[in-house]
Design an enzyme around this catalytic site. Structure first.
Site, mmCIF file in Angstrom:
data_model
loop_
_atom_site.group_PDB
_atom_site.id
_atom_site.type_symbol
_atom_site.label_atom_id
_atom_site.label_comp_id
_atom_site.label_asym_id
_atom_site.label_seq_id
_atom_site.Cartn_x
_atom_site.Cartn_y
_atom_site.Cartn_z
ATOM 1 N N GLU A 1 35.129 39.050 36.048
ATOM 2 C CA GLU A 1 35.870 39.859 37.014
ATOM 3 C C GLU A 1 34.909 40.542 37.985
ATOM 4 O O GLU A 1 33.825 40.968 37.575
ATOM 5 C CB GLU A 1 36.702 40.922 36.281
ATOM 6 C CG GLU A 1 37.786 40.328 35.402
ATOM 7 C CD GLU A 1 38.665 41.390 34.752
ATOM 8 O OE1 GLU A 1 38.512 42.594 35.066
ATOM 9 O OE2 GLU A 1 39.512 41.024 33.922
ATOM 10 N N HIS B 1 43.649 42.885 37.048
ATOM 11 C CA HIS B 1 43.362 43.894 36.016
ATOM 12 C C HIS B 1 44.056 45.210 36.357
ATOM 13 O O HIS B 1 43.449 46.286 36.378
ATOM 14 C CB HIS B 1 41.857 44.106 35.874
ATOM 15 C CG HIS B 1 41.463 44.606 34.515
ATOM 16 N ND1 HIS B 1 40.332 44.197 33.871
ATOM 17 C CD2 HIS B 1 42.057 45.485 33.665
ATOM 18 C CE1 HIS B 1 40.234 44.797 32.695
ATOM 19 N NE2 HIS B 1 41.278 45.585 32.549
#
Length: 310
Positions: A265, A286
């Protein structure tokens, strides 16, 4: 030099109300400026982060006076806990503060993927009226399988039961006589992982990323799911084999999937290419645990805890 360094976004009222007696450096862009971050830590006694700041030994070395790390969330895989322990640095997660947000994300996403009708706006506006291909499924009566049965999963179970779902969970760390299994909406069945997966119409993951859980939901485990099952991961990205999810969606074995977390990420365009042309797929950045309300709760909890620790 600041007492407290905050590297990612949080509620500014919480900073003002709970950290007013400290010199605070609040800069949500510090996470992307490592040199400036290390410089800011030179005299800091506290560091507050979300999930993107990698609190490793090298970063800790830049803060010789650090006494506490506050985590605006619950996952600690971005924090080197042994290194913190060796330095006597207290690590404080925001346990419980975003449980409701994640639980609502899971249940709402399950309903969205099962029903499958909400992407038809352009077709309906264009006059095509595509009723024939939009006959989705109800959530009532479906089996929800929860991998892990901590506080977020328990909140999810309550909401799912209220909608008429049957709920099962797998958690090897929770004794069979633990009161958590007796939920307000009915007793949650405790099952071995392979049995849980084989029975789940919706499988939702609620485990941390550890050596034992990395790659837990791989191609073989996905193949155990009933045809048409929905997979939701709002836990940690490395738990799921992302190419295997994409392949199962294209082949029609998975009826849908929602991934809020990823092995790396932020997800790069190159890594995201694996999901090209996958049907009934939801990708979110997220964000499952981040709402207006949870941001306030998480921020106030951590700001207060850090102030008390100092």
């Amino acid at each position: 030099m600041p007492d407290v360094v905050i590297t990612e976004f949080m509620d500014e009222d919480a900073i003002r109300d709970s950290l007013s007696g400290f010199d605070v450096a609040y800069d949500p862009t510090l996470v992307d400026r490592p040199d400036d971050l290390r410089a800011a830590l030179s005299g800091a006694r506290a560091l507050i982060v979300r999930n993107r700041t990698k609190v490793n030994a090298a970063l800790l070395a830049a803060g010789p006076a650090l006494r506490v790390v506050g985590r605006l969330g619950v996952g600690l895989d971005n924090i080197d806990q042994p290194a913190c322990q060796a330095r006597g640095i207290t690590v404080i997660p925001a346990t419980g503060a975003n449980d409701v947000s994640v639980a609502e994300y899971v249940v709402a996403t399950a309903m969205l993927l099962l029903r499958g009708a909400y992407g038809a706006t352009a077709d309906v506006a264009a006059g095509t009226w595509p009723r024939g291909r939009l006959m989705g499924r109800e959530i009532a009566g479906k089996r929800l399988g929860l991998v892990g049965f901590g506080s977020i999963a328990r909140e999810t179970a309550q909401r799912a039961a209220a909608l008429g779902m049957r709920v099962s969970a797998h958690d090897p760390f929770l004794p069979a006589d633990h009161p958590a299994w007796a939920q307000p909406g009915g007793r949650v069945a405790s099952l071995p992982l392979h049995d849980l997966v084989a029975e789940a119409d919706v499988l939702s993951l609620h485990v941390p990323l550890t050596d034992a859980t990395r790659g837990l939901i791989d191609a073989r485990m996905i193949a155990r799911l009933p045809k048409g099952a929905i997979l939701i991961n709002a836990a940690r990205g490395g738990v799921v084999d992302e190419p295997a999810v994409a392949q199962a969606l294209r082949e029609g074995h998975l009826g849908g999937a929602a991934l809020d977390v990823f092995d790396a990420e932020p997800l790069s365009a190159e890594a995201g290419a694996v999901f090209a042309d996958c049907p009934n797929l939801i990708l979110t950045p997220h964000i499952a645990g981040v709402t207006v309300e949870s941001n306030v709760r998480v921020s106030r909890m951590i700001a207060k805890a850090v102030a008390e620790a100092l």
